[in-house]
Structures are given as C-alpha cells and as structure tokens.
Design a protein around this motif. Structure first.
Motif, short mmCIF file in Angstrom:
data_model
loop_
_atom_site.label_atom_id
_atom_site.label_comp_id
_atom_site.label_asym_id
_atom_site.label_seq_id
_atom_site.Cartn_x
_atom_site.Cartn_y
_atom_site.Cartn_z
N VAL A 177 0.83 -1.20 0.00
CA VAL A 177 0.00 0.00 0.00
C VAL A 177 0.87 1.25 0.00
O VAL A 177 0.61 2.21 -0.74
CB VAL A 177 -0.95 0.01 1.21
N THR A 206 0.92 3.70 -3.28
CA THR A 206 0.57 5.10 -3.08
C THR A 206 1.70 6.01 -3.56
O THR A 206 1.46 7.01 -4.25
CB THR A 206 0.30 5.38 -1.59
N PHE A 245 1.73 6.05 -7.29
CA PHE A 245 0.59 6.79 -7.84
C PHE A 245 0.84 8.31 -7.84
O PHE A 245 0.55 9.00 -8.81
CB PHE A 245 -0.68 6.47 -7.05
N THR A 256 -5.07 1.90 5.89
CA THR A 256 -5.51 3.20 5.40
C THR A 256 -4.46 4.28 5.65
O THR A 256 -4.17 5.11 4.78
CB THR A 256 -6.84 3.61 6.08
N ILE A 294 -1.41 5.07 3.41
CA ILE A 294 -1.49 6.02 2.30
C ILE A 294 -0.69 7.28 2.62
O ILE A 294 0.05 7.81 1.77
CB ILE A 294 -2.96 6.37 2.00
N GLY A 296 2.87 6.55 2.34
CA GLY A 296 3.25 6.47 0.94
C GLY A 296 3.44 7.83 0.30
O GLY A 296 4.39 8.04 -0.48
N ILE A 297 2.56 8.79 0.61
CA ILE A 297 2.72 10.14 0.08
C ILE A 297 4.01 10.77 0.61
O ILE A 297 4.74 11.44 -0.13
CB ILE A 297 1.51 11.02 0.45
N SER A 306 6.99 9.14 -1.16
CA SER A 306 7.04 9.61 -2.54
C SER A 306 7.59 11.03 -2.62
O SER A 306 8.44 11.34 -3.45
CB SER A 306 5.64 9.57 -3.15
N ASP A 364 9.37 2.01 -6.26
CA ASP A 364 8.03 1.74 -5.73
C ASP A 364 7.50 0.40 -6.24
O ASP A 364 6.97 -0.41 -5.47
CB ASP A 364 7.06 2.85 -6.15
#
Length: 401
Positions: A56, A60, A63, A106, A109, A112-113, A116, A347
């Motif tokens: 996840v 994320t 994405f 959840t 996320i 992940g942001i 990133s 990723d």
C-alpha cells in the motif's frame, strides 16, 4: 605562474538543511517501518499482512510520484518537501491512535505520500544546490543521511518498543518528523535558479507521459527495480526473521548494515571516478547476492551480521551509482522527472517484492525467500551487463570530483 584551481564549494546552507531534513524524515520513517510489522503481528496479522502494508505504501508512492515530479519541475521543490514531512507526521501520530489492521492499511497512504515526496524531491534538491564538479561527492554524502537513519531508526524503534510499547514508539516518530517539517520550511531554495537558460520552454509543457517520466532514466530505473524488490525483504522483514529463528539482539543487524553503507558511501564516487561504473556496480551486486545466501543459512547472530555487512556494502554503492547515472544523463530542468522515474521503479520493486516475499515467507519460510532475493540480484547483474553502455558517466569522471 598559473593561478591555483579552486575546488567548487560543497557545503552551503541549503545543502546542510537538506541533509538534516532528510535524516530526520527517514529516521521517522524507519521507526514506523520497523514497528508496524511487529505491531500488526501483535494484533493478529502475519507476514503476508506486513507485505500488504508495504505494498500500500509503495503503490501510493508510485501513484503520486509522477505528479510530484511534474510539480517540482514546474513550480517548487520545497513545496513537495513540506508536503512529505507533514504527511509523515500525520502517519506517525495516527499509528499511535489505532489498533485495527484496516485502519493501519488506510494510514499507509499517508506514509506512501511522504515517501514519494521525500525520495523524489530530496535528491533533486541536492543535485540543484551542489556544484556540478562535486556532484558525485554531494550525492554520496547525502546518501549517508539515509544510511544513518537506517542505523538508528530500527534500533531506536526496537528499544522503545521493548521498554515503553508501541504508542510511545510512534509518538517518538511523530516528534522527529516535526523537526523535519521545521527544516523543510527553513529551506531557502528557488527552483528557477537551478536551471540553465533555455529550459523555460520545457517547463511550460503540460502534464502528460512525456513530462512526468524521463526516458534517459529508464535503464538505471530497471537496475533500481531489481534492487528494490530485494530491499523490501531487508527493510521490513528482518525483525520477524530474527523472531522466527530465535535470534536475540536482532536489532544489531541495522547498525552493522548502516555502518557498512556509510563506509562505502565515502568512497563510491572516487572509486567510480577511477575504475568506472561497471567495475564498482557489479561487485556491489555480487556482495548483495552473497549477503542473501548468508542470511538464508544463518542460524546465529554472527552470520546474520555478516549478511548485513555485505548487503550494506553492496546496496549503498548500488543505489548511489544508479542515482549518479540518472542525474548525470538527465537535463537540469528534467531532474524532477528523472528522479520520479527512478523512484517509480523503486516503488514497483518494493510493492511487488513485499507481496511476493510475504507470501513466500508465510508458505515456505525465510530460507526460500532469501534464495529468491539472491536470484533477483543475479538477474540484475545480467540486465546491467546487457544494457549498460561502457561509456563512463561524465559527472563521475569530472577531474574535480
């Protein structure tokens, strides 16, 4: 008498700020990444659950990464750094408030942001604020901020968990991430100063596949994928690995691993300058291969530490060289897109590696899993030999490096 050639200055205010900001942000991340697998198992999860969490995070990051790279090249690096540090703090604080696996997934996320944002913007800022003649040195030293966080993050996480529990562990991560936010805000960096004259046309292009990825980074991104696939096993499964084999003091793995990465990072740039990319990158991959074989058979702490030492030497030189190649080939105004391309490959590698490693471990145990990792590194060696040009990167062979 000829004037003495002045070596370009490496250390400046922005460079120091990005080093410390990166250290604190990764420190918080590795506390979370170490604690979450143990925490999820303690509330009813297993190795496959851990793999899903990491997936996840990685999906994320994948994405959001293309758009973040685009924004960096069009508007602001600093804006992305602030976003990343804020999301890291939200994730860390929230982890301390929940105890349900769906909620943890959840919150992955936000993690992940954060990942990133920091991994895309951090190396780009370092490249922009470092004199080109000292770029290899600048990136190598920057990588030590990550290496130090890997040394201290898991060790602090395991120590705080054993003494105070998971809530205090995640709140410790939150406090550290606040320091990263402050430093990101302090960064005095104007993107337009980093690009040469004539890049404005490219910067005016819209958001499309050509602007969000950079084709010059495709080859190093491929090498990055294979290494990241295997790195997922090291970064998050080692505490569970130690538990499964009854190894006490498994936390010692991380400072040994990080110590090796720090040592090799100090010399990687100069070694590549002298011997070339391939003659440093290939031995690094071979060391990773032997590290996974050592870990597959390890039944005691000394063999595990040997594996950590070998993996540290090999992975530090490998990831640094991949970054060197990518940054050297990319035009200055496309560094954000190039970094986005490199880390998108990371990723995908971490996401697929986490899922498959988790499933394989749950079904067959860690011995088989480490052998799979060794095979993947072997494939990376083959791919590099088949695709990499023998031409040395010009940055790495700059006489002033």
């Amino acid at each position: 008498m000829e004037p003495t050639k002045v070596k370009p200055k490496l250390w400046n205010r922005n460079y120091v700020i990005i080093l410390f900001m990166t250290f604190f942000c990764y420190f918080a991340e590795y506390i979370n990444i170490t604690a979450i697998p143990l925490f999820t198992v303690s509330i009813g999860g297993d190795e496959s659950t851990v793999g899903i969490f990491l997936t996840v995070v990685s999906i994320t990051a994948l994405f959001f990464r293309p758009y973040l790279g685009y924004v960096m090249d069009k508007k602001s690096r600093k804006r992305i750094l602030v976003l990343g540090t804020v999301c890291m703090s939200i994730a860390a604080l929230s982890f301390s408030l929940v105890n349900l696996i769906p909620l943890i997934m959840t919150l992955a996320i936000f993690q992940g942001i954060a990942v990133s944002s920091i991994t895309t913007a951090g190396p780009t800022v370092v490249t922009d604020v470092t004199a080109r003649g000292r770029l290899a040195e600048g990136i190598s030293l920057y990588s030590n901020a990550l290496n130090l966080s890997i040394a201290f993050g898991p060790m602090v996480a395991l120590g705080v968990i054993n003494r105070f529990g998971y809530v205090i562990t995640f709140r410790t991560s939150f406090a550290i991430s606040l320091l990263a936010i402050i430093l990101a805000i302090m960064l005095n960096y104007e993107q337009k100063q980093a690009f040469p004259h004539g890049s404005s046309a490219s910067r005016s292009e819209g958001f499309n596949i050509k602007t969000i990825f950079d084709r010059t980074a495709i080859k190093p991104a491929l090498y990055q994928f294979f290494m990241a696939f295997c790195a997922a096993l090291i970064w998050s499964f080692i505490p569970l690995y130690g538990m499964s084999r009854g190894i006490e003091n498994i936390g010692m793995f991380f400072p040994v691993y990080a110590g090796a990465t720090i040592v090799v990072s100090l010399f990687t740039g100069k070694l590549v300058q002298r011997f070339g990319v391939g003659k440093v990158f290939i031995p690094g991959l071979i060391m990773q291969l032997f590290a996974f074989i050592s870990l597959a058979y390890a039944q005691s702490l000394p063999l595990i530490l040997l594996g950590g030492f070998l993996y540290g030497l090999g992975s530090a030189s490998g990831f640094a060289i991949i970054s060197f190649i990518g940054m050297d080939l990319a035009p200055a105004h496309r560094r954000g897109a190039a970094n986005a391309t490199l880390f998108a490959a990371m990723d995908v590698g971490v996401a697929s590696g986490s899922v498959l490693m988790g499933i394989i471990t749950a079904q067959f145990g860690f011995t088989v899993t480490f052998f799979v990792a060794a095979v993947m590194i072997g494939l990376d060696i083959i791919v590099f030999l088949l695709t990499q040009s023998t031409r040395p990167a010009k940055v790495l062979h700059d006489s002033s490096v």
